[in-house]
Design a protein around this motif. Structure first.
Motif, mmCIF file in Angstrom:
data_model
loop_
_atom_site.group_PDB
_atom_site.id
_atom_site.type_symbol
_atom_site.label_atom_id
_atom_site.label_comp_id
_atom_site.label_asym_id
_atom_site.label_seq_id
_atom_site.Cartn_x
_atom_site.Cartn_y
_atom_site.Cartn_z
ATOM 1 N N LEU A 167 -1.350 -13.389 -4.425
ATOM 2 C CA LEU A 167 -2.618 -13.383 -5.271
ATOM 3 C C LEU A 167 -3.528 -12.249 -5.122
ATOM 4 C CD1 LEU A 167 -3.909 -17.107 -3.828
ATOM 5 C CD2 LEU A 167 -2.558 -16.574 -5.980
ATOM 6 N N SER A 170 4.314 -7.380 5.298
ATOM 7 C CA SER A 170 3.434 -8.661 5.110
ATOM 8 C C SER A 170 3.377 -9.020 3.678
ATOM 9 C CB SER A 170 2.095 -8.571 5.645
ATOM 10 O OG SER A 170 2.163 -8.737 6.977
ATOM 11 N N SER A 171 3.379 -7.880 2.760
ATOM 12 C CA SER A 171 3.277 -8.042 1.470
ATOM 13 C C SER A 171 4.190 -8.984 0.827
ATOM 14 C CB SER A 171 3.146 -6.657 0.721
ATOM 15 O OG SER A 171 2.348 -5.835 1.316
ATOM 16 N N ALA A 199 7.614 5.948 12.530
ATOM 17 C CA ALA A 199 6.872 7.174 12.821
ATOM 18 C C ALA A 199 6.304 6.650 14.156
ATOM 19 C CB ALA A 199 5.907 7.073 11.416
ATOM 20 N N SER A 214 -7.009 -8.380 -0.285
ATOM 21 C CA SER A 214 -6.084 -7.568 0.635
ATOM 22 C C SER A 214 -5.190 -6.853 -0.272
ATOM 23 C CB SER A 214 -5.532 -8.280 1.809
ATOM 24 O OG SER A 214 -5.017 -7.404 2.721
ATOM 25 N N LEU A 215 -4.354 -7.636 -1.233
ATOM 26 C CA LEU A 215 -3.173 -7.084 -1.883
ATOM 27 C C LEU A 215 -3.972 -6.185 -2.935
ATOM 28 C CD1 LEU A 215 -0.942 -10.334 -2.565
ATOM 29 C CD2 LEU A 215 -0.546 -8.137 -1.161
ATOM 30 N N GLU A 269 10.168 3.946 6.466
ATOM 31 C CA GLU A 269 9.967 2.385 6.812
ATOM 32 C C GLU A 269 10.598 1.897 8.015
ATOM 33 O OE1 GLU A 269 8.243 -0.603 5.861
ATOM 34 O OE2 GLU A 269 9.399 -1.329 7.642
ATOM 35 N N GLY A 297 1.029 -14.875 -0.355
ATOM 36 C CA GLY A 297 0.749 -15.951 -1.270
ATOM 37 C C GLY A 297 0.839 -15.113 -2.687
ATOM 38 N N GLU A 336 -3.974 -2.962 4.744
ATOM 39 C CA GLU A 336 -4.280 -3.761 5.763
ATOM 40 C C GLU A 336 -4.794 -2.885 7.109
ATOM 41 O OE1 GLU A 336 -1.834 -7.409 6.644
ATOM 42 O OE2 GLU A 336 -2.989 -7.248 8.597
ATOM 43 N N ALA A 376 0.801 -1.287 0.143
ATOM 44 C CA ALA A 376 0.028 -0.076 0.095
ATOM 45 C C ALA A 376 0.831 1.464 0.166
ATOM 46 C CB ALA A 376 -0.869 -0.051 1.088
ATOM 47 N N ASP A 389 1.124 0.095 14.674
ATOM 48 C CA ASP A 389 1.576 1.623 15.058
ATOM 49 C C ASP A 389 0.600 2.528 14.270
ATOM 50 O OD1 ASP A 389 3.781 0.207 16.245
ATOM 51 O OD2 ASP A 389 5.162 0.966 14.902
#
Ligand SMILES: Cc1cc2nc3c(=O)[nH]c(=O)nc-3n(C[C@H](O)[C@H](O)[C@H](O)COP(=O)(O)OP(=O)(O)OC[C@H]3O[C@@H](n4cnc5c(N)ncnc54)[C@H](O)[C@@H]3O)c2cc1C
Length: 458
Positions: free
Chosen positions: A47, A40-41, A150, A438-439, A32, A45, A423, A13, A217
């Motif tokens: 998809l 997590s991306s 952050a 989600s992706l 970051e 999986g 997410e 995202a 966070d």
């Protein structure tokens, strides 16, 4: 460190938001908190749910926006935000084309949970995320700062625009100003035990498998400013994870031999559920067992269905990794996993009787998965046990946003200058997530957030 747009989080995202904001002419600083992008991306999986693509057409798959909309609403039990779902549907084909334009390579289209048509477009997540990071850098306007956590969002007073953040950067706290807007894309909070306990205490026994920075966070920073929350009661683990999940490196911790004919027993050697139910329901069922533990038990016949391709059915690989346990006899297997051998033998015998009679008097199992597929008797050694519990891979819920990815407060009012995507946002999934959405949501709403932040009033 002043910039036009600050993006918090270097997952899918955040990178999509950064690329779009930069493409709209904004200078972007992406913070970051870890030493690399991915979140997590990169573990996913890979998809992504799109409907009506050229790949589907080439494969003869008839899919369209109406079917996608219906599936998303059904997965969410109609409790998801209709406007957000419609926005996803309206933007998904552009998002697919945009990704292809960036050079993303989709490998196949798969049928996956919640889909009425095969529409899960697969990418190799590591290559995909590396490409997205590169595309952000290629804009020439995105400055990615690693080890930059952050901590707080800044505004002069309640109701004022968000004007920046404080962040811990390489050990010191710094203030960063954003001339146009701040995009929160800090992912979920599966690793924040306090938040899981607060919203869904019954899921706190799950093992956790997700990005190392998924501590919530982003949700807390927005929550502190009065952001609304949605869908938090629907957080649910997924059945099939090994209890040692994450203890050693490696991605493949989950197996679903139950959907190939295995049974599920607890530490007493007893079945406790219809094993053909969805892995989400099995997740809840295992959490209610002593120690939140169980074993998928199967014989050589089920082992012969092992796949070399589909991760959840790679039983031979699990054996080679030492996670799937085997013994020549059922009695020896029972000893190995600490289950009473007589009880386990009686459970198998009773289950085989149900398979022969075609009626499971204990739990009503009628098929391998959701009623489909022919049940098989378990009778041929060697025997196998996959220790299994429920695993939390994502929270799929969080702060409220509108269709322009603007964060809204508990009264439904926009918090000026603050955008969120991915997410950590709530409302889109409702009761449950449809595979690939989600992706997909990261790309679609990440782009919207980036574009709007870049265009925001100074
Ligand atoms: C094993 C697994 C398989 C999955 N498979 C799929 C799938 O096939 N399809 C699908 O649609 N979904 C899947 N999901 C879910 C999906 O991967 C995630 O929901 C999605 O990738 C989240 O992306 P994101 O950009 O919102 O967050 P992330 O990718 O988690 O990125 C968030 C980033 O923010 C950083 N961050 C956090 N806090 C801060 C802070 N304070 N300051 C700075 N940075 C911060 C994190 O370190 C992280 O890098 C899967 C998830 C897992 C774990």
């Amino acid at each position: 460190m002043d910039t036009d747009v600050i993006v918090i989080g270097g997952g899918l995202a955040g990178l999509c938001a950064a690329i779009e904001a930069a493409s709209a002419g904004a200078e972007v600083t992406l913070l970051e908190k870890l030493a690399e992008c991915g979140g997590s991306s990169v573990l996913s999986g890979g998809l992504l749910a799109f409907a009506g693509t050229d790949m589907q057409q080439a494969a003869g798959i008839e899919d369209n926006e109406t079917l996608l909309y219906d599936d998303l609403r059904r997965a969410g039990a109609q409790q998801n935000d209709d406007a957000l779902v419609r926005t996803y549907v309206a933007h998904q084909m552009q998002a697919y084309a945009w990704l292809k334009g960036l050079g993303v390579q989709f490998n196949s289209v798969e049928l996956a949970a919640g889909h009425s048509q095969p529409r899960a477009h697969s990418v190799r997540s590591q290559a995909f995320m590396a490409l997205m990071e590169q595309r952000a850098r290629d804009t020439g306007r995105v400055n990615i700062v690693f080890n930059a956590q952050a901590e707080r969002l800044l505004r002069a007073h309640e109701g004022a625009r968000i004007e920046g953040v404080t962040a811990r950067i390489n050990g010191s706290t710094q203030t960063l100003r954003a001339r146009r807007g701040v995009v929160l894309a800090a992912g979920g909070f599966s690793r924040n035990a306090e938040m899981i306990n607060l919203f869904v205490p019954h899921q706190a026994r799950c093992v956790v498998y997700c990005g190392a920075g998924c501590d919530g966070d982003g949700v807390r920073m927005a929550w502190a400013l009065g952001a609304g929350l949605r869908d938090v009661v629907h957080i649910k683990g997924t059945f099939g994870f090994h209890p040692d999940t994450g203890k050693t490196p490696g991605r493949d911790w989950s197996r679903h031999s139950v959907y190939r004919g295995a049974i599920l027993v607890n530490r007493q050697g007893q079945r406790y559920v219809d094993e053909s139910k969805s892995y989400k329901l099995l997740g809840d069922a295992v959490l209610a067992q002593p120690g939140a533990m169980s074993f998928q038990i199967f014989d050589e016949g089920v082992m012969e269905t092992s796949s070399d391709i589909a991760p959840l059915f790679k039983f031979r690989e699990a054996l080679a990794l030492g996670r799937l346990l085997t013994e020549p006899t059922l009695e020896a297997l029972a000893r190995r996993i600490g289950v009473d051998a007589v009880a386990l033998a009686a459970t198998i015998e009773r289950y085989n009787g149900f398979v022969r009679s075609g009626r499971d008097d204990d739990f009503g199992r009628t098929g391998l998965s959701s009623g489909y597929g022919k049940l098989v008797e378990l009778k041929r050694g060697p025997w196998y046990a996959y220790p299994s519990t429920s695993g939390l891979i994502a929270t799929y819920c969080g702060i409220t946003v509108d269709t322009e990815s603007r964060v809204t407060n508990v009264f439904g009012e926009i918090i000026p200058g603050l955008y969120a995507a991915g997410e950590m946002t709530g409302g889109f999934h409702g009761v449950a997530y449809m595979t690939g959405s989600s992706l997909g949501k990261c790309v679609i709403f990440g782009r919207i957030a980036g574009r709007n932040a870049a265009a925001s009033d100074k």
